[in-house]
Scaffold this motif. Structure first.
Motif, PDB file in Angstrom:
ATOM      1  N   THR A 200     160.728  32.033 -12.243  1.00 37.77           N
ATOM      2  CA  THR A 200     160.432  32.517 -13.880  1.00 37.77           C
ATOM      3  C   THR A 200     160.621  33.930 -13.652  1.00 37.77           C
ATOM      4  O   THR A 200     159.909  34.374 -13.314  1.00 37.77           O
ATOM      5  CB  THR A 200     159.982  31.586 -14.418  1.00 37.77           C
ATOM      6  OG1 THR A 200     160.019  32.032 -16.111  1.00 37.77           O
ATOM      7  CG2 THR A 200     158.488  31.785 -13.910  1.00 37.77           C
ATOM      8  N   ALA A 201     161.040  34.179 -14.633  1.00 42.83           N
ATOM      9  CA  ALA A 201     160.821  36.270 -15.331  1.00 42.83           C
ATOM     10  C   ALA A 201     159.357  36.254 -16.146  1.00 42.83           C
ATOM     11  O   ALA A 201     158.743  36.729 -16.723  1.00 42.83           O
ATOM     12  CB  ALA A 201     161.614  36.305 -15.495  1.00 42.83           C
ATOM     13  N   VAL A 202     158.962  34.828 -16.465  1.00 41.90           N
ATOM     14  CA  VAL A 202     158.053  34.951 -17.625  1.00 41.90           C
ATOM     15  C   VAL A 202     156.200  34.673 -16.810  1.00 41.90           C
ATOM     16  O   VAL A 202     156.581  33.701 -16.052  1.00 41.90           O
ATOM     17  CB  VAL A 202     158.416  33.223 -18.505  1.00 41.90           C
ATOM     18  CG1 VAL A 202     156.944  33.951 -19.591  1.00 41.90           C
ATOM     19  CG2 VAL A 202     159.981  34.080 -19.256  1.00 41.90           C
TER      20      VAL A 202
ATOM     21  N   PRO B 279     156.816  42.207  -8.937  1.00 43.04           N
ATOM     22  CA  PRO B 279     156.835  42.810  -9.996  1.00 43.04           C
ATOM     23  C   PRO B 279     158.262  41.978 -10.701  1.00 43.04           C
ATOM     24  O   PRO B 279     159.503  42.670 -10.729  1.00 43.04           O
ATOM     25  CB  PRO B 279     156.840  44.198 -10.227  1.00 43.04           C
ATOM     26  CG  PRO B 279     156.285  44.901  -8.771  1.00 43.04           C
ATOM     27  CD  PRO B 279     156.588  43.627  -7.758  1.00 43.04           C
ATOM     28  N   GLY B 280     157.223  41.377 -11.779  1.00 43.87           N
ATOM     29  CA  GLY B 280     158.726  40.594 -12.537  1.00 43.87           C
ATOM     30  C   GLY B 280     159.768  39.569 -13.125  1.00 43.87           C
ATOM     31  O   GLY B 280     160.140  38.689 -13.387  1.00 43.87           O
ATOM     32  N   ARG B 281     158.538  38.769 -11.746  1.00 46.60           N
ATOM     33  CA  ARG B 281     159.209  37.142 -10.991  1.00 46.60           C
ATOM     34  C   ARG B 281     157.852  36.375 -10.260  1.00 46.60           C
ATOM     35  O   ARG B 281     157.179  36.473  -9.950  1.00 46.60           O
ATOM     36  CB  ARG B 281     159.816  37.659  -9.815  1.00 46.60           C
ATOM     37  CG  ARG B 281     161.272  36.471  -9.098  1.00 46.60           C
ATOM     38  CD  ARG B 281     161.856  35.990 -10.727  1.00 46.60           C
ATOM     39  NE  ARG B 281     162.614  35.150 -10.122  1.00 46.60           N
ATOM     40  CZ  ARG B 281     163.216  33.924 -11.916  1.00 46.60           C
ATOM     41  NH1 ARG B 281     163.812  34.574 -12.452  1.00 46.60           N
ATOM     42  NH2 ARG B 281     164.093  33.001 -11.268  1.00 46.60           N
ATOM     43  N   TRP B 282     157.525  35.260 -11.504  1.00 45.77           N
ATOM     44  CA  TRP B 282     156.471  34.803 -10.441  1.00 45.77           C
ATOM     45  C   TRP B 282     157.454  33.281  -9.793  1.00 45.77           C
ATOM     46  O   TRP B 282     157.831  32.511 -10.710  1.00 45.77           O
ATOM     47  CB  TRP B 282     155.660  34.406 -11.578  1.00 45.77           C
ATOM     48  CG  TRP B 282     155.200  35.389 -12.199  1.00 45.77           C
ATOM     49  CD1 TRP B 282     154.199  35.673 -11.781  1.00 45.77           C
ATOM     50  CD2 TRP B 282     155.106  36.386 -13.193  1.00 45.77           C
ATOM     51  NE1 TRP B 282     153.540  36.904 -12.375  1.00 45.77           N
ATOM     52  CE2 TRP B 282     154.402  37.334 -12.908  1.00 45.77           C
ATOM     53  CE3 TRP B 282     156.408  36.227 -13.697  1.00 45.77           C
ATOM     54  CZ2 TRP B 282     154.959  38.481 -13.891  1.00 45.77           C
ATOM     55  CZ3 TRP B 282     156.878  38.033 -14.708  1.00 45.77           C
ATOM     56  CH2 TRP B 282     156.208  38.644 -14.220  1.00 45.77           C
TER      57      TRP B 282
ATOM     58  N   LEU C  32     160.849  27.277 -21.595  1.00 45.77           N
ATOM     59  CA  LEU C  32     160.286  28.347 -20.655  1.00 45.77           C
ATOM     60  C   LEU C  32     162.075  28.544 -19.487  1.00 45.77           C
ATOM     61  O   LEU C  32     161.917  27.600 -19.508  1.00 45.77           O
ATOM     62  CB  LEU C  32     158.976  27.941 -19.367  1.00 45.77           C
ATOM     63  CG  LEU C  32     158.453  28.530 -18.071  1.00 45.77           C
ATOM     64  CD1 LEU C  32     158.203  30.358 -18.801  1.00 45.77           C
ATOM     65  CD2 LEU C  32     157.579  27.998 -17.258  1.00 45.77           C
ATOM     66  N   PRO C  33     162.007  29.570 -20.134  1.00 42.77           N
ATOM     67  CA  PRO C  33     163.533  29.956 -19.055  1.00 42.77           C
ATOM     68  C   PRO C  33     163.678  29.321 -17.591  1.00 42.77           C
ATOM     69  O   PRO C  33     162.326  29.929 -16.635  1.00 42.77           O
ATOM     70  CB  PRO C  33     164.083  30.685 -19.745  1.00 42.77           C
ATOM     71  CG  PRO C  33     162.994  32.211 -20.290  1.00 42.77           C
ATOM     72  CD  PRO C  33     161.783  30.861 -20.557  1.00 42.77           C
TER      73      PRO C  33
ATOM     74  N   ARG D 105     149.786  23.540 -17.116  1.00 42.43           N
ATOM     75  CA  ARG D 105     148.366  24.397 -17.165  1.00 42.43           C
ATOM     76  C   ARG D 105     148.310  25.777 -16.779  1.00 42.43           C
ATOM     77  O   ARG D 105     147.586  26.423 -16.342  1.00 42.43           O
ATOM     78  CB  ARG D 105     148.350  23.659 -15.364  1.00 42.43           C
ATOM     79  CG  ARG D 105     148.135  22.617 -15.893  1.00 42.43           C
ATOM     80  CD  ARG D 105     146.411  22.093 -16.242  1.00 42.43           C
ATOM     81  NE  ARG D 105     145.883  21.168 -16.351  1.00 42.43           N
ATOM     82  CZ  ARG D 105     145.085  20.442 -15.664  1.00 42.43           C
ATOM     83  NH1 ARG D 105     144.815  21.243 -14.300  1.00 42.43           N
ATOM     84  NH2 ARG D 105     144.753  19.194 -15.201  1.00 42.43           N
ATOM     85  N   PHE D 106     149.653  26.364 -16.217  1.00 44.97           N
ATOM     86  CA  PHE D 106     149.916  28.555 -15.881  1.00 44.97           C
ATOM     87  C   PHE D 106     150.222  28.749 -17.450  1.00 44.97           C
ATOM     88  O   PHE D 106     150.071  29.794 -17.627  1.00 44.97           O
ATOM     89  CB  PHE D 106     150.855  29.033 -14.989  1.00 44.97           C
ATOM     90  CG  PHE D 106     150.059  27.914 -13.490  1.00 44.97           C
ATOM     91  CD1 PHE D 106     148.832  28.308 -13.117  1.00 44.97           C
ATOM     92  CD2 PHE D 106     150.279  26.236 -13.312  1.00 44.97           C
ATOM     93  CE1 PHE D 106     149.096  27.764 -11.990  1.00 44.97           C
ATOM     94  CE2 PHE D 106     149.973  25.708 -12.048  1.00 44.97           C
ATOM     95  CZ  PHE D 106     149.188  26.320 -11.474  1.00 44.97           C
ATOM     96  N   TRP D 107     151.455  28.269 -17.998  1.00 48.51           N
ATOM     97  CA  TRP D 107     152.409  29.262 -19.269  1.00 48.51           C
ATOM     98  C   TRP D 107     151.888  28.229 -20.447  1.00 48.51           C
ATOM     99  O   TRP D 107     151.666  27.270 -20.848  1.00 48.51           O
ATOM    100  CB  TRP D 107     153.754  29.042 -19.071  1.00 48.51           C
ATOM    101  CG  TRP D 107     153.909  29.532 -17.689  1.00 48.51           C
ATOM    102  CD1 TRP D 107     154.515  30.969 -17.623  1.00 48.51           C
ATOM    103  CD2 TRP D 107     154.383  29.694 -16.637  1.00 48.51           C
ATOM    104  NE1 TRP D 107     155.121  31.681 -16.906  1.00 48.51           N
ATOM    105  CE2 TRP D 107     154.378  30.338 -16.024  1.00 48.51           C
ATOM    106  CE3 TRP D 107     153.937  28.082 -15.631  1.00 48.51           C
ATOM    107  CZ2 TRP D 107     155.644  30.399 -14.946  1.00 48.51           C
ATOM    108  CZ3 TRP D 107     154.320  28.220 -14.488  1.00 48.51           C
ATOM    109  CH2 TRP D 107     154.215  29.618 -13.897  1.00 48.51           C
ATOM    110  N   ASP D 108     151.754  29.074 -21.133  1.00 47.81           N
ATOM    111  CA  ASP D 108     151.506  28.882 -23.029  1.00 47.81           C
ATOM    112  C   ASP D 108     152.796  27.975 -23.495  1.00 47.81           C
ATOM    113  O   ASP D 108     154.224  27.880 -22.976  1.00 47.81           O
ATOM    114  CB  ASP D 108     151.317  29.696 -23.952  1.00 47.81           C
ATOM    115  CG  ASP D 108     150.054  30.235 -23.121  1.00 47.81           C
ATOM    116  OD1 ASP D 108     148.924  29.598 -23.342  1.00 47.81           O
ATOM    117  OD2 ASP D 108     149.549  31.818 -23.933  1.00 47.81           O
TER     118      ASP D 108
END
Length: 236
Positions: A166-168, A222-225, A197-198, A190-193
């Motif tokens: 994701t990019a978020v 940077p900007g990608r997870w 989530l795209p 566990r990781f994102w609120d």
């Protein structure tokens, strides 16, 4: 040293622009492995430290240059066989200080639905590690879980693989362990609120059937997870 391959078996083709590595990945590693990737690599080192398969031979699929493998890991085994299509990655991997027992094999075990059967037959004595490859290469059939269950049930194997990307940016990045009943939304929480989530689904979540799994976030650029899942299964 590369082991000869019988003509009947599909062989890896050298690829410098492979989807699991290639020149772009080496450039990313040169830029990010010491800082941006360091927390994720620490998580991988922790996973591998706890994986102690009762085999003297390790077959490792898709190790690239071993950027995520901790120092000394290869030396834990009396023999190590790597299946890696990237010639630059092979050159770098064989220059690791712990690579004295390393050899390469040209078997392409991810090409079609029978590939994992050929992998099991070619290395009957080996524990198998899929090194962040299954989430990068599309499954030849419906999924990777089915051929793994069919062909690798009788031996120890482990995999860490991209589950989603994701990019978020994540709100939290502490690695976690969860039971096999955890659904993907529970892991993501566990990781994102909360909220939509795209993401890109790498079709590997829950690989390996029932059993605990571990998760970590990898900021590949940077900007990608990427959310990476770790699964380890003993011999059947």
């Amino acid at each position: 040293m590369t082991a000869p391959l019988p003509p009947a078996l599909p062989a890896l083709r050298d690829q410098l622009l492979d989807p699991t590595g290639g020149l772009v990945y080496h450039l990313r590693a040169a830029r990010h492995r010491r800082r941006l990737w360091a927390p994720f690599h620490a998580a991988v080192a922790d996973w591998l430290a706890g994986w102690q398969p009762p085999r003297a031979h390790l077959a490792i699929v898709g190790p690239n240059a071993g950027y995520a493998l901790p120092d000394g890991f290869l030396a834990r085994f009396e023999r190590v066989t790597a299946l890696e299509p990237d010639p630059l990655a092979r050159w770098l991997l064989r220059r690791r200080p712990d690579a004295a027992r390393l050899r390469f094999d040209r078997l392409d075990c991810l090409r079609d639905a029978d590939g994992l059967a050929r992998l099991a037959d070619r290395f009957p004595d080996a524990a198998i590690l899929f090194s962040n490859v299954l989430g990068q290469v599309s499954a030849p059939a419906a999924d990777w879980a089915t051929p793994i269950a069919r062909h690798l049930a009788g031996r120890p194997w482990a995999s860490y693989h991209d589950a989603i990307s994701t990019a978020v940016p994540p709100a939290r990045s502490t690695p976690c362990s969860l039971p096999d009943a955890a659904a993907l939304p529970d892991v993501l929480a566990r990781f994102w609120d909360g909220g939509e989530l795209p993401l890109a689904d790498h079709a590997t979540f829950g690989l390996g059937g029932p059993g605990p799994r571990r998760y970590a976030v990898w900021p590949i650029a940077p900007g990608r997870w990427h959310l990476v899942e770790w699964v380890a299964r003993p011999a059947g």
